[in-house]
Design an enzyme around this catalytic site. Structure first.
Site, PDB file in Angstrom:
ATOM      1  N   ARG A  12       0.848  -1.181   0.000  1.00  0.00           N
ATOM      2  CA  ARG A  12       0.000   0.000   0.000  1.00  0.00           C
ATOM      3  C   ARG A  12       0.884   1.231   0.000  1.00  0.00           C
ATOM      4  NH1 ARG A  12      -0.333   1.301   5.497  1.00  0.00           N
ATOM      5  NH2 ARG A  12      -2.163   2.572   5.192  1.00  0.00           N
ATOM      6  N   ARG A  46      -3.002  10.444   2.935  1.00  0.00           N
ATOM      7  CA  ARG A  46      -3.884  10.986   3.973  1.00  0.00           C
ATOM      8  C   ARG A  46      -4.679  12.138   3.385  1.00  0.00           C
ATOM      9  NH1 ARG A  46       0.521  11.558   8.717  1.00  0.00           N
ATOM     10  NH2 ARG A  46       0.993   9.325   8.929  1.00  0.00           N
ATOM     11  N   ARG A  71      20.099  -4.963   1.762  1.00  0.00           N
ATOM     12  CA  ARG A  71      20.519  -3.638   1.294  1.00  0.00           C
ATOM     13  C   ARG A  71      21.317  -2.995   2.421  1.00  0.00           C
ATOM     14  NH1 ARG A  71      16.870   0.322   0.558  1.00  0.00           N
ATOM     15  NH2 ARG A  71      15.141  -0.782   1.500  1.00  0.00           N
ATOM     16  N   ARG A  88      18.386  10.898   1.047  1.00  0.00           N
ATOM     17  CA  ARG A  88      17.921  11.907   1.997  1.00  0.00           C
ATOM     18  C   ARG A  88      19.093  12.528   2.736  1.00  0.00           C
ATOM     19  NH1 ARG A  88      14.800   7.985   6.404  1.00  0.00           N
ATOM     20  NH2 ARG A  88      16.391   6.374   6.452  1.00  0.00           N
ATOM     21  N   GLU A 123      22.516  10.224   2.876  1.00  0.00           N
ATOM     22  CA  GLU A 123      22.324   8.766   2.899  1.00  0.00           C
ATOM     23  C   GLU A 123      22.222   8.221   1.477  1.00  0.00           C
ATOM     24  OE1 GLU A 123      19.472   7.366   5.854  1.00  0.00           O
ATOM     25  OE2 GLU A 123      18.811   5.824   4.442  1.00  0.00           O
ATOM     26  N   TYR A 168      13.255  -7.070   9.169  1.00  0.00           N
ATOM     27  CA  TYR A 168      13.397  -5.684   9.598  1.00  0.00           C
ATOM     28  C   TYR A 168      12.584  -5.502  10.880  1.00  0.00           C
ATOM     29  CZ  TYR A 168      13.462  -0.810  10.284  1.00  0.00           C
ATOM     30  OH  TYR A 168      13.654   0.408  10.891  1.00  0.00           O
ATOM     31  N   ASP A 185      11.732  -2.646  13.940  1.00  0.00           N
ATOM     32  CA  ASP A 185      11.941  -1.368  14.609  1.00  0.00           C
ATOM     33  C   ASP A 185      12.418  -1.651  16.034  1.00  0.00           C
ATOM     34  OD1 ASP A 185      11.491   0.769  12.869  1.00  0.00           O
ATOM     35  OD2 ASP A 185       9.310   0.510  12.976  1.00  0.00           O
TER      36      ASP A 185
HETATM   37  P1  FDA Z   1      21.448  -4.732  16.078  1.00  0.00           P
HETATM   38  O1  FDA Z   1      21.930  -4.813  14.683  1.00  0.00           O
HETATM   39  O2  FDA Z   1      21.203  -3.415  16.669  1.00  0.00           O
HETATM   40  O3  FDA Z   1      22.502  -5.489  17.013  1.00  0.00           O
HETATM   41  C1  FDA Z   1      23.165  -6.673  16.631  1.00  0.00           C
HETATM   42  C2  FDA Z   1      24.556  -6.652  17.212  1.00  0.00           C
HETATM   43  O4  FDA Z   1      25.185  -7.916  17.004  1.00  0.00           O
HETATM   44  C3  FDA Z   1      25.470  -5.611  16.582  1.00  0.00           C
HETATM   45  O5  FDA Z   1      25.966  -4.727  17.562  1.00  0.00           O
HETATM   46  C4  FDA Z   1      26.574  -6.456  15.943  1.00  0.00           C
HETATM   47  O6  FDA Z   1      27.846  -5.831  16.009  1.00  0.00           O
HETATM   48  C5  FDA Z   1      26.549  -7.713  16.795  1.00  0.00           C
HETATM   49  N1  FDA Z   1      27.128  -8.851  16.111  1.00  0.00           N
HETATM   50  C6  FDA Z   1      26.828  -9.318  14.871  1.00  0.00           C
HETATM   51  N2  FDA Z   1      27.604 -10.373  14.574  1.00  0.00           N
HETATM   52  C7  FDA Z   1      28.409 -10.595  15.646  1.00  0.00           C
HETATM   53  C8  FDA Z   1      29.435 -11.540  15.931  1.00  0.00           C
HETATM   54  N3  FDA Z   1      29.814 -12.459  15.030  1.00  0.00           N
HETATM   55  N4  FDA Z   1      30.060 -11.465  17.121  1.00  0.00           N
HETATM   56  C9  FDA Z   1      29.714 -10.511  18.018  1.00  0.00           C
HETATM   57  N5  FDA Z   1      28.737  -9.587  17.798  1.00  0.00           N
HETATM   58  C10 FDA Z   1      28.097  -9.632  16.637  1.00  0.00           C
HETATM   59  N6  FDA Z   1      14.141   1.456  14.446  1.00  0.00           N
HETATM   60  C11 FDA Z   1      13.237   2.328  14.951  1.00  0.00           C
HETATM   61  O7  FDA Z   1      12.450   1.957  15.821  1.00  0.00           O
HETATM   62  N7  FDA Z   1      13.201   3.630  14.509  1.00  0.00           N
HETATM   63  C12 FDA Z   1      14.054   4.090  13.550  1.00  0.00           C
HETATM   64  O8  FDA Z   1      13.998   5.265  13.164  1.00  0.00           O
HETATM   65  C13 FDA Z   1      15.013   3.181  13.012  1.00  0.00           C
HETATM   66  N8  FDA Z   1      15.886   3.582  12.063  1.00  0.00           N
HETATM   67  C14 FDA Z   1      16.754   2.694  11.499  1.00  0.00           C
HETATM   68  C15 FDA Z   1      17.613   3.104  10.491  1.00  0.00           C
HETATM   69  C16 FDA Z   1      18.462   2.188   9.889  1.00  0.00           C
HETATM   70  C17 FDA Z   1      19.391   2.641   8.797  1.00  0.00           C
HETATM   71  C18 FDA Z   1      18.456   0.830  10.308  1.00  0.00           C
HETATM   72  C19 FDA Z   1      19.331  -0.180   9.657  1.00  0.00           C
HETATM   73  C20 FDA Z   1      17.620   0.443  11.333  1.00  0.00           C
HETATM   74  C21 FDA Z   1      16.756   1.348  11.937  1.00  0.00           C
HETATM   75  N9  FDA Z   1      15.921   0.968  12.975  1.00  0.00           N
HETATM   76  C22 FDA Z   1      15.022   1.862  13.489  1.00  0.00           C
HETATM   77  C23 FDA Z   1      15.937  -0.435  13.480  1.00  0.00           C
HETATM   78  C24 FDA Z   1      16.848  -0.622  14.688  1.00  0.00           C
HETATM   79  O9  FDA Z   1      18.183  -0.355  14.328  1.00  0.00           O
HETATM   80  C25 FDA Z   1      16.688  -2.090  15.129  1.00  0.00           C
HETATM   81  O10 FDA Z   1      15.410  -2.265  15.659  1.00  0.00           O
HETATM   82  C26 FDA Z   1      17.652  -2.534  16.170  1.00  0.00           C
HETATM   83  O11 FDA Z   1      18.959  -2.334  15.709  1.00  0.00           O
HETATM   84  C27 FDA Z   1      17.450  -4.006  16.413  1.00  0.00           C
HETATM   85  O12 FDA Z   1      18.311  -4.451  17.410  1.00  0.00           O
HETATM   86  P2  FDA Z   1      19.033  -5.859  17.285  1.00  0.00           P
HETATM   87  O13 FDA Z   1      19.620  -6.096  18.617  1.00  0.00           O
HETATM   88  O14 FDA Z   1      18.139  -6.877  16.723  1.00  0.00           O
HETATM   89  O15 FDA Z   1      20.166  -5.658  16.149  1.00  0.00           O
END
Ligand code: FDA
Length: 378
Positions: A172, A176, A255, A286, A311, A359, A361
């Site tokens: 979608r 608005r 990506r 952006r 970005e 993905y 949040d």
């Molecule tokens: P996250 O990726 O944060 O943590 C995983 C960790 O594991 C990392 O620190 C990594 O280094 C570690 N790791 C991986 N492999 C490893 C290994 N082999 N050994 C040791 N450590 C390892 N959400 C939101 O609510 N509002 C927003 O505006 C945004 N904006 C946004 C922008 C962009 C560009 C992205 C990519 C994402 C967002 N998000 C977001 C999402 C938000 O980043 C996401 O919800 C959290 O990062 C999720 O947390 P996790 O712990 O799952 O992963």
């Protein structure tokens, strides 16, 4: 040690905090030099302006359990997110709303008139039978709005002409028929008052939590590596699921984004936190201007300098930071195969956005960690 957590993002830290509060001894490792995963932020040294290192992060949720939980570690400002877009040198409000439509068509349509116009324009294609993203986009909002605000922006995000992208990428396109351009619809929204890093550090600040940074789970020379720990201690793994199994079922596709930061000698560059660039002739998607995330800090932030981040979006190679799952049919099959393999791993729990190839949040990552704690680990 009662529990090993791989990854100190919101998923890993939520589990760590819950387990530590329940009396378990927890070790959290992260291969980065800091905790917090992608939500990590730091003050840009020249200006003191807080910068979200891995792209802008806005907190929002309608989940009362998550809201109560996060408020144990931080208060939130009353920041309300709004996004604008530059198309052919003119700025329009997003998401597409009555203001966008009236500005675009140089008109003063009422909500019903605008609805009727979009309905008529959208008649060119049936979104249900659309053959590609372009046809679906036109079938949802009509060609003029699609070509101005969706086509080139989507093309830049995917580095692919939307005619060659599957229709399923969009289900979608919200329009608005009011002038409301508040970006999120959630009950609660705001930014952590003292910044993301202060919030994250408070979650990890417990005598039962030991954090080891610059420590990779797959590095055999460090004691908390995969070979030494799997089967010996319960593990919560939040790194990429395909990496865990050494890509046995192929690499899942992602990506990534490239962020170009610049300190500019002006007090205010664009007057708002996020400006999209809708057209193909601008290579970035952006620009973020970080001072605008915290208007309450104006007296602390410099009046003659500002920090911006451009970005750029592209497909990720194996060495890039994986940001957004692409989710092709092949990826979905690969994920199912990895889930099967995961069932065979004794006491290893896969979670978070990398561990589940989804993905999420922040509020979703925290909510799903709370569920994993309550249902599987507590
Ligand atoms: P996250 O990726 O944060 O943590 C995983 C960790 O594991 C990392 O620190 C990594 O280094 C570690 N790791 C991986 N492999 C490893 C290994 N082999 N050994 C040791 N450590 C390892 N959400 C939101 O609510 N509002 C927003 O505006 C945004 N904006 C946004 C922008 C962009 C560009 C992205 C990519 C994402 C967002 N998000 C977001 C999402 C938000 O980043 C996401 O919800 C959290 O990062 C999720 O947390 P996790 O712990 O799952 O992963």
């Amino acid at each position: 040690m009662d529990l090993l957590i791989v990854g100190s993002g919101f998923f890993g830290l939520t589990i760590a905090e819950r387990a530590a509060s329940a009396g378990r001894k927890v070790v959290v490792i992260d291969r980065r030099h800091h905790i917090g995963g992608n939500a990590y932020s730091e003050d840009e040294p020249e200006t003191g302006i807080e910068v979200h290192r891995y792209g802008a992060h806005l907190f929002h949720t309608s989940n009362p359990t998550v809201w109560e939980y996060v408020n144990r570690f931080t208060t939130f400002t009353d920041y309300v997110h709004r996004v604008y877009t530059n198309h052919k040198g003119v700025v329009f409000p997003l998401p597409i709303n009555l203001g966008t439509i009236n500005q675009f068509f140089q008109s003063a349509y009422s909500p019903d008139e605008a609805r009727a116009l979009v309905h008529e324009l959208a008649g060119e294609f049936d979104p249900k039978t659309a053959q590609n993203l372009e046809e679906r986009g036109i079938g949802l909002i009509g060609r003029p709005l699609y070509e101005a605000f969706i086509r080139d922006y989507t093309g830049k995000q995917w580095q692919t002409d939307p005619k060659d992208l599957p229709a399923e990428i969009i289900s979608r396109l919200p329009v608005r028929y009011t002038y409301d351009n508040r970006y999120f619809n959630d009950t609660w929204e705001g930014l952590p008052t003292d910044g993301y890093t202060a919030w994250i550090e408070r979650m990890a600040d417990h005598p039962n939590i030991e954090v080891r940074l610059s420590t990779d789970f797959f590095d055999e020379s460090q004691p908390f590596n995969k070979t030494a720990t799997v089967g010996q201690v319960p593990i919560v793994y939040t790194g990429p699921v395909d990496r865990y199994f050494d890509y046995a079922e192929g690499a899942l596709s992602w990506r990534t984004i490239d962020l170009e930061q610049e300190v500019l000698p002006v007090g205010d560059f664009q007057g708002t936190s996020v400006m999209n660039y809708a057209d193909a002739d601008v290579p970035y998607t952006r620009i973020h201007e970080f001072r605008h995330f915290h208007p309450e800090r104006e007296d602390r932030y410099p009046k003659d300098k500002t920090v911006i981040m451009r970005e750029f979006s592209r497909f990720a190679d194996r060495d890039d930071e994986p940001y957004y799952p692409i989710n092709t049919a092949e990826d979905r099959n690969g994920l199912l195969a990895y889930r099967e393999l995961g069932k065979g791993e004794k006491d290893v729990h896969f979670g978070g956005r990398l561990g589940t190839y989804q993905y999420l949040d922040m509020h979703m990552a925290i909510g799903s960690a709370l569920s994993m704690w309550n249902n599987q680990l507590a």
